[in-house]
Write a protein that holds these residues in place. Structure first.
Motif, short mmCIF file in Angstrom:
data_model
loop_
_atom_site.label_atom_id
_atom_site.label_comp_id
_atom_site.label_asym_id
_atom_site.label_seq_id
_atom_site.Cartn_x
_atom_site.Cartn_y
_atom_site.Cartn_z
N THR B 49 0.84 -1.20 0.00
CA THR B 49 0.00 0.00 0.00
C THR B 49 0.87 1.25 0.00
O THR B 49 0.55 2.25 -0.65
CB THR B 49 -0.94 -0.01 1.22
N GLN B 91 -7.61 0.48 -0.21
CA GLN B 91 -7.73 -0.84 0.43
C GLN B 91 -8.97 -0.87 1.33
O GLN B 91 -9.74 -1.82 1.31
CB GLN B 91 -6.47 -1.13 1.23
N ASP B 183 -6.02 -1.34 -4.97
CA ASP B 183 -5.46 -1.90 -3.75
C ASP B 183 -6.38 -2.98 -3.21
O ASP B 183 -7.40 -2.68 -2.59
CB ASP B 183 -5.24 -0.79 -2.70
MG LIG Z 1 -2.10 -2.71 2.06
#
Ligand SMILES: [Mg+2]
Ligand SMILES: Nc1ncnc2c1ncn2[C@@H]1O[C@H](COP(=O)(O)OP(=O)(O)OP(=O)(O)O)[C@@H](O)[C@H]1O
Lengths: 679, 260
Positions: B49, B91, B183
């Motif tokens: 990330t 995410q 993500d």
């Molecule tokens: Mg991540």
């Protein structure tokens, strides 16, 4: 040298008091990340309670009540204990339910709590000053230092007390387990919960100690100046907050340092600057604004405190509240949603209703009140652009309103009439020129003020805008040549159209209504476009908005400009409709009132500001028929504060929340297209 | 003479990110090809990330530089990255509260609008047409990501998790990016949904948009990606075609006992 020494001594006394109150702000901010604006009022209560306990009898709610007549130390201990308990109670009722709410919610509640406490104090102790009883130490002759610096014994007591309280607190935080827990949760609340510190107990302790410190500062202040008054906490409260920010909010040594610096700067400023005493309040706020701009974390603070959580008051509905409360809100929602679905037809129906009312209401008295409703509705709409749509709490909005009112008044009265002898009726058209001109001027001003706030978020933004608003007010009071100072400007001509005077209450109502249509129309057009979507995206999640390609800084400035434009525009009409303005019209309280109207009606809606203004102003009048309100008119403001706290806890979206506005252009939807083509 | 190899769309050179004492990404070199589906994999906390945040301007790298589409980028703010053609999802889904699906998607199209305040207030034709065009495009994209027109007026955050993910993808796509960075778009989805999203990613690529995909499911990664970068403790462990990379003993060791 003697003069300087005396100023320094005075500054130290004042600084000691600011430092004590600054500790209150800093302590609570450190533990719960809340700027508790109500500390100014707890400061005031500390003074009132001490004075009352020292007197043989006091007039409370109009009746003489016997009092114990304690000596100052005993009375002070009693007052501090009571105020500390009150502080904990306030936290329990008004702040704790909002611990996980968006930051705007507790900030607004704390302002509401201030209003409640101040109105209640005025109700209980009356609107006059309460003379602070003299303590026997105060009758002793002053101490003379270096042959020329005079310090009363009480000044020394003030400083010694402040020093002792600070040292005691530091020892408490360093040594006791509760103090250490407090520091731990100041460092990291999440971690503190995980390692098993009962956070609520720690928060209660912070509120108790903070409120006690505020009360101590208040009683020392009242003792020094010899009186207590229900509005005495306001300015010192702001100064203490400034001191806390100056030192780095969250840091206790920082608060002490900030308080001392502020006290000294103020004393020196009022002693050496030309006409310094008049400008001394501005000095603090200029310091505040400059500091937030250059070093928002303060002298000893940490930069991450300048942050705001994601989400807004409108993002998720609150699930609190009794079933009956929720069902009644659901009914309101249903009605409003149906009305909102009506779209332009509903808006036209509302307008027709307003016209009908304006045409039929027989009494001038009520027409004037309705005109006020429309004016406040428009102003609240302007504030709503920045607070409701862009999600930035602006406590300096009144400044834009003031710019508009002063521009037109200065031009018409001070320049054209007084300097050039032009009769207002000959230049009636200037009003119509001034409307957009003042709008643009205020918008420019708003961008100027907005630019340094761009790096600030959440609480700091509110504090900085508040500082700006206060500076403008102090300037309006003291720049005599430009504004006529506290006397204000009289004889502003009523609106006039092609020689037809529009001074009658009915004409004024329709004038206001016409302007309101323009204002709402323009705001709606902006909001229902990519601009409004960018604003709401910033309100809901600034980072995600950036990631979608929204230059958030620029769109915040647009929001400031739009809101400033409305403020200036309406300000022009306000001046002509009142025909008299003075700096009192543009106080922070007015700003808070506007904010409350928006919150009451519903942030981020078009009708909300008008709903809020209608409810509040009509209530203000109707309640005057109640005997209780006649005796204690301030209780109405206390009620407003209570309503706001209830709303924040149970219904943060406001009453008219489901009049949620669409953010797409009407008529641009494929569905709408087709209907048009068929028709 | 050999034909010059096409320059990659995005090149990250010697990127290092430190958070205080922690090195989240260390000296990473990475190239994302034009028209690639590029997988970024690695154990939890490997720094995936963070890399995506660097590539979209969210995190300024402590060291290193980025070249996107032939020009170095940096110091242009997060919105500048988006304007250059880098669009992302998150995410943890980050849709705007209180906005409908249509409005949320339109925020992604922000850079396509240019009407000034006056033409908005006066409702000029051009402003209206731009709005109508983008609304039509938003409906197309909603259909493209597999959402019916009936969800357009629902508040986005009230949709199911899978649908919210799709809205996020539509919101990213409407800006017509050159690179879409996803993500963990498949996290928390069942096999059917995973297949649908995988298919969607292929269709995105078919439109000439390169994709960077962070994903934990090795089955999907193997079938979907044409290139993989593996991270471990912020450092590049392997880089190359999926078959090769996933057969690498070092990669298998990194995943042993830690893979989901
Ligand atoms: Mg991540
Ligand atoms: N803003 C930040 N500040 C401090 N540390 C951070 C920050 N962001 C990430 N980290 C740390 O950097 C490391 C890498 O995190 P990152 O989120 O990039 O991992 P990831 O590979 O995406 O993991 P996951 O598979 O769990 O999503 C972690 O140790 C994380 O705690």
């Amino acid at each position: 040298m003697d003069y300087l020494g005396q100023l320094l001594a005075n500054g130290l006394v004042l600084g000691a008091i600011y430092a004590l109150a600054a500790v209150a702000f800093t302590l609570v901010y450190g533990v719960v990340r809340l700027v508790n604006f109500a500390f100014g009022e707890l400061f005031m209560l500390g003074a009132f309670l001490t004075a009352s306990l020292m007197l043989p009898e006091v007039r409370l709610l109009g009746t003489i009540v016997p009092m114990p007549g304690f000596s100052l130390p005993v009375a002070a201990m009693g007052a501090i204990t009571l105020t500390a308990a009150l502080g904990v109670l306030v936290d329990r009722i008004a702040y704790r339910p909002l611990r996980n709410a968006p930051r705007l919610a507790p900030l607004i509640t704390s302002i509401a709590v201030s209003v409640v406490l101040q109105s209640l104090a005025q109700t209980i102790w009356g609107a006059e000053e309460l003379r602070f009883p003299e303590f026997y130490l105060a009758t002793l002759p002053p101490v003379v230092l270096f042959d020329s610096i005079y310090l009363s014994v009480m000044d020394l007591v003030v400083m010694a007390t402040a020093l002792a309280a600070m040292l005691g607190l530091s020892a408490f935080i360093a040594r006791s387990s509760l103090g250490r827990a407090m520091r731990a949760s100041a460092e990291d609340q999440m971690a503190a919960t995980l390692v098993g510190i009962p956070v609520n107990r720690v928060v209660a302790a912070a509120f108790a100690i903070g409120s006690g410190f505020a009360a101590l500062a208040g009683l020392l202040y009242a003792q020094t100046y010899g009186f207590a008054h229900s509005s005495m906490g306001f300015l010192p409260g702001l100064k203490a907050l400034t001191a806390a920010v100056l030192g780095g909010i969250g840091s206790i040594p920082g608060a002490a340092l900030g308080g001392l610096i502020l006290g000294l700067v103020e004393a020196l400023g009022s002693g050496y600057l030309p006409n310094g005493t008049a400008w001394k309040d501005a000095i603090s706020f200029v310091l505040l604004v400059g500091l937030l701009y250059l070093r928002p974390q303060g002298l000893l603070g940490k930069p991450e405190l300048n942050s705001a959580g994601r989400g807004s008051l409108l993002g998720g509905a609150s699930e609190f509240g009794a079933a009956w409360l929720r069902t009644s809100f659901a009914k309101v929602d249903g009605a409003l949603a149906r009305a909102a679905a009506g779209g332009p037809r509903a808006a036209l129906a509302l307008l027709a209703l307003a016209i009908l009312v304006g045409a039929l209401v027989p009494s001038d008295y009520w027409l004037r009140i309705l005109t006020m409703v429309v004016i406040y509705g428009m102003l609240a709409s302007g504030l709503n652009v920045i607070v409701g749509f862009a999600g930035l709490l602006d406590l300096g909005f009144v400044a834009f309103w003031a710019v508009g009112s002063y521009l037109t008044s200065i031009l018409f009265v001070l320049v054209l009439k007084d300097q050039f002898g032009v009769a207002p009726a000959d230049i009636w058209w200037l009003l119509y020129l001034n409307l957009p001109l003042a709008g643009l001027l205020a918008a420019g001003f708003a961008v100027l003020l907005g630019t340094p706030t761009l790096r600030l978020r959440g609480d700091y933004l509110a504090i900085m805008t508040l500082g700006f608003g206060e500076i403008v007010r102090v300037v309006a009071i003291n720049w005599m040549d430009l504004t006529n100072g506290p006397m204000g400007i009289r004889g502003i001509p009523a609106p006039n159209l092609f020689g037809i005077a529009l001074g009658s209450p009915r004409a004024q109502f329709f004038f206001a209504l016409a302007l309101a249509v323009l204002v709402v129309f323009a705001i709606a057009r902006l909001v229902r476009s990519y601009v409004g979507r960018a604003w709401v995206a910033i309100r809901e999640d600034e980072e995600a908005a950036e990631a979608m390609g929204v230059p958030t800084a620029r769109y915040k400035l647009y929001a400031y400009a739009a809101s400033g434009f409305v403020g200036g525009f309406v300000g022009v009409f306000y001046a002509h409709s009142q025909q008299y303005i003075s700096p009192l019209n543009f106080s922070l309280f007015e700003n808070i009132l506007l904010l409350m109207l928006v919150v009451l009606g519903g942030l981020g809606t078009f009708v909300g500001p008008f709903v809020g203004a209608l409810i509040w102003i009509v209530f203000l009048q109707l309640a005057l028929d109640l005997p209780f309100v006649q005796a204690y008119p301030e209780t109405r403001f206390a009620l407003l504060g209570v309503v706001l706290i209830v709303l924040m806890v149970f219904r943060p979206q406001g009453l008219a929340a489901s009049a949620r506005v669409a953010l797409t252009m009407p008529g641009a939807r494929p569905g709408a297209r087709r209907v048009k083509e068929v028709a | 003479m050999r034909a010059p190899s096409p320059t990659p769309l995005l090149q990250a050179r010697a990127i290092t990110v430190r958070f205080g004492g922690l090195e989240a990404v260390g000296n990473l070199d990475m190239a994302i090809g034009r028209n690639a589906i590029h997988g970024l994999i690695g154990p939890n906390g490997a720094g995936k990330t963070t890399v995506l945040n660097v590539l979209t301007g969210f995190v300024r790298p402590t060291e290193g530089e980025l070249v996107f589409d032939g020009a170095e980028i940096g110091g242009i703010g997060v919105n500048g990255f988006a304007r250059r053609g880098l669009a992302r999802t998150f995410q943890n889904i980050r849709l705007f509260g209180a906005m409908t699906v249509l409005e949320s998607v339109l925020v992604g199209a922000h850079q396509r609008f240019s009407a000034n305040a006056l033409s908005l207030v006066f409702g000029r034709r051009a402003a209206r047409d731009a709005e109508a065009a983008m609304i039509a495009r938003a409906y197309e994209l909603l259909a493209f990501v597999g959402l019916g027109a009936e969800v357009a007026d629902r508040v986005a955050t009230t949709l199911s998790y899978g649908h919210q993910r799709r809205v996020e993808i539509a919101r990213a796509l409407i800006s017509s990016p050159k690179l879409l960075l996803l993500d963990e778009p498949l996290a928390g989805m069942n096999a059917v949904e995973k297949a649908e999203i995988a298919d969607l990613v292929r269709q995105v690529r078919a439109q000439g948009i390169a994709v960077l995909l962070i994903e934990h499911d090795m089955q999907v990664v193997r079938r979907l990606c044409d290139h993989l970068t593996v991270l471990e403790y912020g450092r590049k462990l392997a880089d190359g075609p999926p078959e090769e990379v996933l057969a690498d003993p070092a990669v298998q060791a990194a995943y042993l006992g830690r893979a989901r």
